[in-house]
Motif scaffolding. Sequence first.
Motif, PDB file in Angstrom:
ATOM      1  N   GLY A  30       4.938 -30.270 -11.261  1.00 31.23           N
ATOM      2  CA  GLY A  30       4.363 -28.605 -10.462  1.00 31.23           C
ATOM      3  C   GLY A  30       4.010 -28.631  -9.256  1.00 31.23           C
ATOM      4  N   HIS A  31       2.770 -30.286  -8.974  1.00 32.39           N
ATOM      5  CA  HIS A  31       3.205 -29.907  -7.490  1.00 32.39           C
ATOM      6  C   HIS A  31       3.601 -30.268  -6.787  1.00 32.39           C
ATOM      7  N   ARG A  32       4.963 -30.796  -7.007  1.00 35.69           N
ATOM      8  CA  ARG A  32       5.981 -31.694  -6.618  1.00 35.69           C
ATOM      9  C   ARG A  32       6.892 -30.365  -6.430  1.00 35.69           C
ATOM     10  N   SER A  33       7.034 -29.270  -7.247  1.00 41.37           N
ATOM     11  CA  SER A  33       8.097 -28.627  -7.003  1.00 41.37           C
ATOM     12  C   SER A  33       7.628 -27.414  -6.790  1.00 41.37           C
ATOM     13  N   ASN A 157      15.842 -22.759  -7.810  1.00 42.49           N
ATOM     14  CA  ASN A 157      15.161 -23.774  -8.546  1.00 42.49           C
ATOM     15  C   ASN A 157      14.626 -24.792  -7.865  1.00 42.49           C
ATOM     16  N   PRO A 158      13.762 -25.495  -7.515  1.00 33.33           N
ATOM     17  CA  PRO A 158      12.875 -26.847  -7.091  1.00 33.33           C
ATOM     18  C   PRO A 158      13.707 -27.918  -7.185  1.00 33.33           C
ATOM     19  N   ARG A 159      14.183 -28.381  -8.543  1.00 38.59           N
ATOM     20  CA  ARG A 159      15.652 -29.743  -9.047  1.00 38.59           C
ATOM     21  C   ARG A 159      16.829 -29.375  -8.109  1.00 38.59           C
ATOM     22  N   MET A 160      17.442 -27.830  -7.573  1.00 40.66           N
ATOM     23  CA  MET A 160      18.394 -28.199  -6.539  1.00 40.66           C
ATOM     24  C   MET A 160      18.063 -28.888  -5.145  1.00 40.66           C
ATOM     25  N   PHE A 161      16.590 -29.119  -4.945  1.00 43.59           N
ATOM     26  CA  PHE A 161      16.610 -29.477  -3.684  1.00 43.59           C
ATOM     27  C   PHE A 161      15.419 -31.281  -3.974  1.00 43.59           C
ATOM     28  N   PHE A 162      15.492 -31.506  -5.017  1.00 39.26           N
ATOM     29  CA  PHE A 162      14.634 -32.631  -5.005  1.00 39.26           C
ATOM     30  C   PHE A 162      15.468 -33.588  -4.989  1.00 39.26           C
ATOM     31  N   GLY A 163      15.045 -34.825  -4.071  1.00 40.41           N
ATOM     32  CA  GLY A 163      15.792 -35.988  -3.576  1.00 40.41           C
ATOM     33  C   GLY A 163      16.134 -35.913  -1.811  1.00 40.41           C
ATOM     34  N   SER A 164      16.294 -33.900  -1.724  1.00 38.87           N
ATOM     35  CA  SER A 164      16.657 -33.601  -0.188  1.00 38.87           C
ATOM     36  C   SER A 164      15.510 -33.922   0.594  1.00 38.87           C
ATOM     37  N   GLU A 165      16.021 -33.311   2.261  1.00 37.24           N
ATOM     38  CA  GLU A 165      15.126 -33.241   2.802  1.00 37.24           C
ATOM     39  C   GLU A 165      13.613 -32.656   3.099  1.00 37.24           C
ATOM     40  N   TRP A 166      13.725 -31.340   2.000  1.00 41.42           N
ATOM     41  CA  TRP A 166      12.512 -31.003   1.512  1.00 41.42           C
ATOM     42  C   TRP A 166      11.687 -31.739   0.515  1.00 41.42           C
ATOM     43  N   ASP A 167      12.282 -32.940   0.395  1.00 39.94           N
ATOM     44  CA  ASP A 167      11.130 -33.173  -1.055  1.00 39.94           C
ATOM     45  C   ASP A 167      10.829 -34.937  -0.278  1.00 39.94           C
ATOM     46  N   ARG A 168       9.881 -35.032   0.514  1.00 40.76           N
ATOM     47  CA  ARG A 168       9.175 -36.279   0.942  1.00 40.76           C
ATOM     48  C   ARG A 168       7.960 -36.198   0.890  1.00 40.76           C
ATOM     49  N   GLU A 169       7.090 -37.562   0.642  1.00 37.79           N
ATOM     50  CA  GLU A 169       5.709 -37.754   0.663  1.00 37.79           C
ATOM     51  C   GLU A 169       5.808 -36.483   2.260  1.00 37.79           C
TER      52      GLU A 169
END
Length: 169
Positions: A30-33, A157-169
């Motif tokens: 949830g935090h990641r999303s 939805n967030p899963r659309m963007f998992f692994g993208s430039e917006w899904d980084r630490e």
Amino acid sequence: MKTILLMRHAKSDWEASYASDHDRPLAPRGHRSATVMGRVLTAWDEVPDLVITSSATRARATAEEVARAGSWHCPIAVESELYGTGPGTVLRVAEGVATDEERIMLVGHEPTWSMLAEQITGGRVEMRTAGVAAIDLLADTWEGLVEGRGWLRFVINPRMFFGSEWDRE
């Protein structure tokens, strides 16, 4: 024209210790999303002028996380009436809180958010956890929002963007 961003709270943690459903926290996913969605909405220039969230722990945490990740500087209003209610109450609360903002975000729960999107647009919308639906209203003010009509501009939805430039630490 006014815009409503409907956001369902991010995934909650059913395994965590909590006293009531209202107090259930976010899960790590949830935090990641929420983080991903804040970054995406900022990149897309869809930053709200005001966030109105349910008082439930998971909804408040979603609103705070999405705003932090997106570097938003808008106020976040916590409204207890958005927890466990229907679309009419949500619209009355939004109408009472919003003033001259062009874009507001409402953070809350299912099934109310899907029902609300359908009430405004006439179309069925599935609101997944941390999903956002952008609805452009056929109005220039927030008055009369309860009878408001509009059209669905996008649903993400967030899963659309998992692994993208917006899904980084």
